[in-house]
Design a protein around this motif. Structure first.
Motif, short mmCIF file in Angstrom:
data_model
loop_
_atom_site.label_atom_id
_atom_site.label_comp_id
_atom_site.label_asym_id
_atom_site.label_seq_id
_atom_site.Cartn_x
_atom_site.Cartn_y
_atom_site.Cartn_z
N ALA A 33 17.13 -79.63 -32.56
CA ALA A 33 15.99 -79.94 -33.44
C ALA A 33 14.74 -80.26 -32.63
CB ALA A 33 16.34 -81.10 -34.37
N GLN A 34 14.89 -81.02 -31.55
CA GLN A 34 13.75 -81.37 -30.71
C GLN A 34 13.17 -80.13 -30.03
OE1 GLN A 34 12.24 -84.35 -30.51
NE2 GLN A 34 10.70 -83.34 -29.26
N GLU A 35 14.05 -79.28 -29.52
CA GLU A 35 13.59 -78.04 -28.88
C GLU A 35 12.85 -77.18 -29.90
OE1 GLU A 35 14.60 -76.33 -25.68
OE2 GLU A 35 14.87 -78.37 -24.96
N GLN A 36 13.35 -77.14 -31.10
CA GLN A 36 12.74 -76.35 -32.16
C GLN A 36 11.34 -76.88 -32.51
OE1 GLN A 36 15.53 -75.52 -35.28
NE2 GLN A 36 13.91 -75.22 -36.78
N LEU A 37 11.17 -78.20 -32.45
CA LEU A 37 9.86 -78.79 -32.72
C LEU A 37 8.85 -78.42 -31.64
CD1 LEU A 37 10.69 -82.43 -33.87
CD2 LEU A 37 9.74 -80.58 -35.26
N GLU A 38 9.32 -78.33 -30.41
CA GLU A 38 8.44 -78.08 -29.28
C GLU A 38 8.19 -76.60 -29.03
OE1 GLU A 38 10.22 -80.07 -25.97
OE2 GLU A 38 9.95 -82.04 -26.88
N ASP A 39 9.04 -75.75 -29.53
CA ASP A 39 8.99 -74.33 -29.18
C ASP A 39 9.47 -73.51 -30.36
OD1 ASP A 39 9.98 -72.78 -26.08
OD2 ASP A 39 8.01 -73.45 -26.72
N ALA A 40 10.05 -72.38 -30.04
CA ALA A 40 10.75 -71.54 -31.00
C ALA A 40 12.20 -72.03 -31.05
CB ALA A 40 10.65 -70.09 -30.53
N PRO A 41 13.13 -71.23 -31.52
CA PRO A 41 14.53 -71.67 -31.52
C PRO A 41 14.99 -72.09 -30.13
CG PRO A 41 14.31 -69.62 -32.74
CD PRO A 41 12.97 -69.90 -32.12
N CYS A 42 15.94 -73.00 -30.08
CA CYS A 42 16.49 -73.49 -28.82
C CYS A 42 17.24 -72.35 -28.13
CB CYS A 42 17.44 -74.66 -29.09
SG CYS A 42 18.31 -75.24 -27.63
N GLY A 43 16.80 -71.98 -26.95
CA GLY A 43 17.41 -70.88 -26.23
C GLY A 43 18.20 -71.33 -25.01
N ARG A 44 18.56 -72.60 -24.96
CA ARG A 44 19.31 -73.12 -23.82
C ARG A 44 20.73 -72.57 -23.80
NH1 ARG A 44 16.92 -77.45 -21.01
NH2 ARG A 44 15.17 -78.36 -22.12
N THR A 45 21.28 -72.43 -22.62
CA THR A 45 22.65 -71.96 -22.47
C THR A 45 23.62 -73.09 -22.79
OG1 THR A 45 22.82 -72.59 -20.15
CG2 THR A 45 21.96 -70.35 -20.63
N VAL A 46 24.87 -72.73 -23.00
CA VAL A 46 25.91 -73.74 -23.23
C VAL A 46 25.99 -74.69 -22.04
CG1 VAL A 46 28.40 -74.06 -23.49
CG2 VAL A 46 27.22 -72.32 -24.84
N LYS A 47 25.87 -74.17 -20.85
CA LYS A 47 25.91 -75.00 -19.64
C LYS A 47 24.75 -76.00 -19.62
CE LYS A 47 26.98 -76.11 -15.32
NZ LYS A 47 27.17 -77.53 -15.25
N GLU A 48 23.56 -75.54 -19.95
CA GLU A 48 22.41 -76.44 -19.99
C GLU A 48 22.60 -77.53 -21.05
OE1 GLU A 48 18.59 -73.75 -18.69
OE2 GLU A 48 19.41 -73.42 -20.70
N LEU A 49 23.07 -77.13 -22.23
CA LEU A 49 23.31 -78.11 -23.29
C LEU A 49 24.38 -79.12 -22.88
CD1 LEU A 49 23.15 -75.76 -26.40
CD2 LEU A 49 21.49 -77.53 -25.79
#
Length: 99
Positions: A33-49
């Motif tokens: 949700a935070q990534e979505q507020l700052e940008d477009a959809p969250c595109g982080r990898t599973v490893k990053e998450l």
């Protein structure tokens, strides 16, 4: 690993009190949700998450699958420049208990 402009994440009160949702799902939901507020959809990898919330990648994969099944997030599939599967995530606008 913090690449966000915000110091805090927020979890909806209704979600916080829902005992059917794991704490991993709640943390992931708030990161997405935070990534979505700052940008477009969250595109982080599973490893990053997994690095962000401090769990193993398998726990993230399981939580993402459960959240998708419950209708909490939408998973967008695409291809990378190397033609590999690439995913992005968006949260559902409103969270309601029992959804």
């Amino acid at each position: 690993m913090q690449n966000t402009n915000s110091e805090f994440l927020s979890v909806p009160w209704a979600m916080l009190s829902d005992t059917e949702i794991s704490s991993t799902c709640k943390l992931l939901y708030s990161v997405i949700a935070q990534e979505q507020l700052e940008d477009a959809p969250c595109g982080r990898t599973v490893k990053e998450l997994s690095d962000i919330i401090g769990v193993v990648p398998l726990a993230v994969t399981t939580a993402l699958r459960k959240m998708q099944e419950k209708g909490l997030i939408i998973v967008h599939e695409g291809k990378s420049t190397r033609n590999r599967p690439q995913y992005s995530y968006t949260v559902v606008k409103e969270y309601k208990i029992g959804k």
